[in-house]
Structures are given as C-alpha cells and as structure tokens.
Design a protein around this motif. Structure first.
Motif, PDB file in Angstrom:
ATOM      1  N   GLU A  58       0.844  -1.194   0.000  1.00  0.00           N
ATOM      2  CA  GLU A  58       0.000   0.000   0.000  1.00  0.00           C
ATOM      3  C   GLU A  58       0.882   1.246   0.000  1.00  0.00           C
ATOM      4  OE1 GLU A  58      -3.513   2.147   2.703  1.00  0.00           O
ATOM      5  OE2 GLU A  58      -2.526   0.302   3.378  1.00  0.00           O
ATOM      6  N   LEU A  59       0.527   2.208  -0.841  1.00  0.00           N
ATOM      7  CA  LEU A  59       1.257   3.465  -0.899  1.00  0.00           C
ATOM      8  C   LEU A  59       0.687   4.481   0.079  1.00  0.00           C
ATOM      9  CD1 LEU A  59       1.855   4.162  -4.700  1.00  0.00           C
ATOM     10  CD2 LEU A  59       3.285   2.914  -3.093  1.00  0.00           C
ATOM     11  N   PHE A  60       1.554   5.344   0.573  1.00  0.00           N
ATOM     12  CA  PHE A  60       1.163   6.483   1.383  1.00  0.00           C
ATOM     13  C   PHE A  60       1.756   7.738   0.744  1.00  0.00           C
ATOM     14  CE2 PHE A  60       1.142   2.815   4.090  1.00  0.00           C
ATOM     15  CZ  PHE A  60       0.002   2.968   4.858  1.00  0.00           C
ATOM     16  N   VAL A  61       0.975   8.801   0.686  1.00  0.00           N
ATOM     17  CA  VAL A  61       1.395  10.039   0.049  1.00  0.00           C
ATOM     18  C   VAL A  61       1.312  11.174   1.056  1.00  0.00           C
ATOM     19  CG1 VAL A  61       0.996  11.638  -1.867  1.00  0.00           C
ATOM     20  CG2 VAL A  61       0.503   9.197  -2.157  1.00  0.00           C
ATOM     21  N   GLU A  62       2.419  11.923   1.220  1.00  0.00           N
ATOM     22  CA  GLU A  62       2.460  13.026   2.175  1.00  0.00           C
ATOM     23  C   GLU A  62       3.118  14.246   1.541  1.00  0.00           C
ATOM     24  OE1 GLU A  62       4.550  11.683   5.604  1.00  0.00           O
ATOM     25  OE2 GLU A  62       2.958  10.306   6.245  1.00  0.00           O
TER      26      GLU A  62
END
Length: 213
Positions: A58-62
């Motif tokens: 799963e990707l996380f974007v910040e």
C-alpha cells in the motif's frame, strides 16, 4: 522497530493509455507531478536475503519538500511504503493484468551503462547485446531492437535495471534505464513478454521518468 522503504517519486505516467501498466522507482516529486494517492495498491519487487519477491503493498502520500523548495517551502510529495522485510527495487501496477505475488527469478539485475559492442548472456540462448545501431534482445531465433546506445555519452546512457520473469509466463521481461539526455535521472522502460505481438519477444508497456533539476 519498523524499517521504512521510502519512495520519493517523479513523473509517473503510462506509455500508452491503452496499456494499463505503470512503473515507479525511488526518486522525488516536484510540485504537480505526484498523481498517486494514499491507499493505492501496487506490487513491489523486493530483494530478500537469498531470493527476490513480488509483494502487494500500500502506498502512502504526504506533503514534503522537493529539491527545488527553499527554506520552509513544501511543494512536493513523498510517496512511501512501510515494509519490514527486504529492499524495495521498484513498483509495478496493471489495471487488468494480474501480476502474481511470490518469488521471482532474476536473469540480470542492474548492469552498468552499456556501450556499443557489449554482450550479456542471460540464460540459455537469451542474450542482450549492443552495437552502434542500438541495443538488441534475442532468444536465439528472434532478434528485437529495443533502444539506442550512446557511444559519445555526456551523461546519456542505457543500462539494464532488471531482467527476469515478472509476468510469470516463463519468458524474460526487461526494464531498461534509457537516458537519452544528461538531464534525465531515470528513464525506466518496462518491457513484458506476455504483451508481445506475434514475431516479437517483448512489448514496451510503461515508462517512468525523473529529471535532475
């Protein structure tokens, strides 16, 4: 304690809207370049102690600073995955094709820049070789030209990032880093054997490009 495989990505796009394939690699997102969202599922290729493995992540974007930001500016994006096991090499995704999680057998990983008149035997009769006319891939019967070579390079160059069976069809797939100009940091090109047209070994299905500035 968790170890974090952080991906800071740049210029993610499909080679063709109809292919449905994407590839991303470590890098940095400048303002407006991040088209990914938290919660997207991709499949990462991980280098383990004694083997390689495709694994759904799963990707996380910040929000984050990009290399162009000054002082307290934050105009970029960090895109990362949180994984405890393995070294993440790159990520692939398809809208319709199903990549299978599990061990992946490599034929070649991360070559140096390839000048003309270079030959790399992968396994059996599979071979990559370069001449002044370009980089070629053959299984001993079919010969396919994949890219240019850059004999008088000033930062340009082509290398093999990965050769192995990513799509689980028993044939070799390739990822090239084909940088036609010194301003390119990466120009990854994903070629899959399962998508090849009759009489060819591979089809290019996606690109990933990052720039140095």
């Amino acid at each position: 304690m968790l170890s974090f495989a952080v991906l800071i990505l740049s210029f993610v796009f499909l080679l063709d809207e109809n292919t449905g394939f994407s590839i991303v690699v470590p890098g940095n997102y400048y303002q407006g370049e991040a088209e990914l969202e938290t919660g997207e599922n991709w499949q990462g290729l991980f280098e383990m102690d004694t083997f390689y493995e495709l694994r759904t992540v799963e990707l996380f974007v910040e929000d984050a600073q990009s290399p162009m930001d000054r002082d307290d500016e934050i105009t970029g994006k960090d895109v990362f995955v949180v994984e405890e096991k393995g070294n993440l090499l790159f990520l692939i995704k398809s809208e319709e094709f199903h990549f299978v999680d599990g061990p992946v057998e490599p034929a070649l990983l991360d070559s140096e820049r390839l000048p003309a008149d270079t030959s790399i035997v992968l396994q059996g009769t599979w071979e990559i070789f370069t001449e002044k006319e370009g980089l070629f891939f053959t299984d001993g019967d079919i010969l396919q030209r994949l890219s240019d070579v850059y004999p008088n390079a000033y930062g340009e160059g082509v290398s093999v990032v990965w050769a192995g069976d990513l799509d689980n069809d028993g044939r070799i797939d390739l990822i090239l880093n084909d940088r036609p100009h010194y301003a390119f940091r990466h120009c990854y090109r994903l070629f899959l054997s399962s998508e090849a047209e009759p009489g060819l070994l591979l089809k290019e299905v996606a690109e990933f490009v990052t720039v140095l500035c």
